[in-house]
Design a protein around this motif. Sequence first.
Motif, mmCIF file in Angstrom:
data_model
loop_
_atom_site.group_PDB
_atom_site.id
_atom_site.type_symbol
_atom_site.label_atom_id
_atom_site.label_comp_id
_atom_site.label_asym_id
_atom_site.label_seq_id
_atom_site.Cartn_x
_atom_site.Cartn_y
_atom_site.Cartn_z
ATOM 1 N N ARG A 18 0.830 -1.213 0.000
ATOM 2 C CA ARG A 18 0.000 0.000 0.000
ATOM 3 C C ARG A 18 0.859 1.256 0.000
ATOM 4 O O ARG A 18 0.951 1.965 1.000
ATOM 5 C CB ARG A 18 -0.916 0.009 1.232
ATOM 6 C CG ARG A 18 -1.994 -1.043 1.300
ATOM 7 C CD ARG A 18 -2.973 -0.981 0.130
ATOM 8 N NE ARG A 18 -3.641 0.291 -0.017
ATOM 9 C CZ ARG A 18 -4.888 0.535 0.343
ATOM 10 N NH1 ARG A 18 -5.617 -0.418 0.878
ATOM 11 N NH2 ARG A 18 -5.419 1.720 0.155
ATOM 12 N N ASP A 20 0.208 4.011 -1.126
ATOM 13 C CA ASP A 20 -0.640 5.185 -0.912
ATOM 14 C C ASP A 20 -0.768 5.565 0.559
ATOM 15 O O ASP A 20 -1.280 6.630 0.882
ATOM 16 C CB ASP A 20 -2.039 4.944 -1.494
ATOM 17 C CG ASP A 20 -2.758 3.778 -0.831
ATOM 18 O OD1 ASP A 20 -2.152 2.705 -0.676
ATOM 19 O OD2 ASP A 20 -3.943 3.949 -0.478
ATOM 20 N N ALA A 48 -1.823 9.475 9.741
ATOM 21 C CA ALA A 48 -3.043 9.632 8.939
ATOM 22 C C ALA A 48 -2.865 10.785 7.961
ATOM 23 O O ALA A 48 -2.193 11.772 8.273
ATOM 24 C CB ALA A 48 -4.242 9.902 9.852
ATOM 25 N N GLU A 51 -5.482 15.593 5.050
ATOM 26 C CA GLU A 51 -6.810 15.955 4.571
ATOM 27 C C GLU A 51 -7.683 14.723 4.446
ATOM 28 O O GLU A 51 -7.351 13.795 3.724
ATOM 29 C CB GLU A 51 -6.709 16.651 3.215
ATOM 30 C CG GLU A 51 -6.061 18.009 3.296
ATOM 31 C CD GLU A 51 -6.085 18.732 1.973
ATOM 32 O OE1 GLU A 51 -6.998 18.475 1.166
ATOM 33 O OE2 GLU A 51 -5.191 19.556 1.751
ATOM 34 N N GLY A 52 -8.751 14.680 5.176
ATOM 35 C CA GLY A 52 -9.721 13.607 5.042
ATOM 36 C C GLY A 52 -9.478 12.374 5.875
ATOM 37 O O GLY A 52 -10.357 11.555 6.028
ATOM 38 N N TRP A 54 -8.106 8.637 7.058
ATOM 39 C CA TRP A 54 -8.063 7.333 6.393
ATOM 40 C C TRP A 54 -9.394 7.030 5.720
ATOM 41 O O TRP A 54 -10.448 7.345 6.251
ATOM 42 C CB TRP A 54 -7.782 6.220 7.398
ATOM 43 C CG TRP A 54 -6.486 6.343 8.118
ATOM 44 C CD1 TRP A 54 -6.322 6.666 9.434
ATOM 45 C CD2 TRP A 54 -5.178 6.142 7.599
ATOM 46 N NE1 TRP A 54 -4.992 6.682 9.746
ATOM 47 C CE2 TRP A 54 -4.263 6.356 8.641
ATOM 48 C CE3 TRP A 54 -4.689 5.802 6.348
ATOM 49 C CZ2 TRP A 54 -2.897 6.244 8.474
ATOM 50 C CZ3 TRP A 54 -3.318 5.689 6.178
ATOM 51 C CH2 TRP A 54 -2.442 5.906 7.233
ATOM 52 N N THR A 55 -9.335 6.376 4.571
ATOM 53 C CA THR A 55 -10.557 5.916 3.926
ATOM 54 C C THR A 55 -10.972 4.589 4.570
ATOM 55 O O THR A 55 -10.166 3.913 5.222
ATOM 56 C CB THR A 55 -10.358 5.687 2.416
ATOM 57 O OG1 THR A 55 -9.448 4.592 2.229
ATOM 58 C CG2 THR A 55 -9.841 6.938 1.722
ATOM 59 N N THR A 56 -12.205 4.213 4.372
ATOM 60 C CA THR A 56 -12.708 2.936 4.890
ATOM 61 C C THR A 56 -11.900 1.782 4.308
ATOM 62 O O THR A 56 -11.559 0.837 5.016
ATOM 63 C CB THR A 56 -14.204 2.778 4.548
ATOM 64 O OG1 THR A 56 -14.913 3.892 5.103
ATOM 65 C CG2 THR A 56 -14.760 1.494 5.104
ATOM 66 N N GLU A 57 -11.555 1.883 3.035
ATOM 67 C CA GLU A 57 -10.757 0.833 2.378
ATOM 68 C C GLU A 57 -9.370 0.716 3.011
ATOM 69 O O GLU A 57 -8.883 -0.385 3.264
ATOM 70 C CB GLU A 57 -10.616 1.135 0.891
ATOM 71 C CG GLU A 57 -9.742 0.138 0.155
ATOM 72 C CD GLU A 57 -9.452 0.530 -1.283
ATOM 73 O OE1 GLU A 57 -8.611 -0.139 -1.887
ATOM 74 O OE2 GLU A 57 -10.046 1.490 -1.792
ATOM 75 N N GLN A 58 -8.726 1.851 3.271
ATOM 76 C CA GLN A 58 -7.399 1.832 3.885
ATOM 77 C C GLN A 58 -7.452 1.219 5.282
ATOM 78 O O GLN A 58 -6.603 0.411 5.644
ATOM 79 C CB GLN A 58 -6.813 3.242 3.950
ATOM 80 C CG GLN A 58 -6.395 3.784 2.608
ATOM 81 C CD GLN A 58 -6.007 5.237 2.662
ATOM 82 O OE1 GLN A 58 -6.640 6.043 3.378
ATOM 83 N NE2 GLN A 58 -4.984 5.607 1.913
ATOM 84 N N ASP A 61 -7.910 -2.516 5.053
ATOM 85 C CA ASP A 61 -6.670 -3.163 4.646
ATOM 86 C C ASP A 61 -5.665 -3.187 5.791
ATOM 87 O O ASP A 61 -4.974 -4.184 6.003
ATOM 88 C CB ASP A 61 -6.084 -2.472 3.418
ATOM 89 C CG ASP A 61 -5.041 -3.327 2.734
ATOM 90 O OD1 ASP A 61 -5.287 -4.537 2.548
ATOM 91 O OD2 ASP A 61 -3.967 -2.795 2.382
#
Length: 76
Positions: A18, A20, A48, A51-52, A54-58, A61
């Motif tokens: 990952r 990203d 983290a 901006e924004g 962590w995403t739910t996907e991140q 994972d």
Amino acid sequence: MPDRDTAETAMEELSARRPDLGEVELVRDSLAGEDDAEDAQWLVVLEAPEEGGWTTEQLADLDAFTAEHDGWREED
């Protein structure tokens, strides 16, 4: 993680899996009240996104990754 080699391996695997997620850091953390260096743990630390967050996907994972390595995820 119990030793540096294990933590470094996990850090490299996570970075490759990952990219990203940004910079991954190793931190040595002594357990509270322990004087023996053998009782230190190695932590794989991620910051983290500014901006924004962590995403739910991140997060999913990261949870799967930590489970594969018998670890856990903490947020502060």
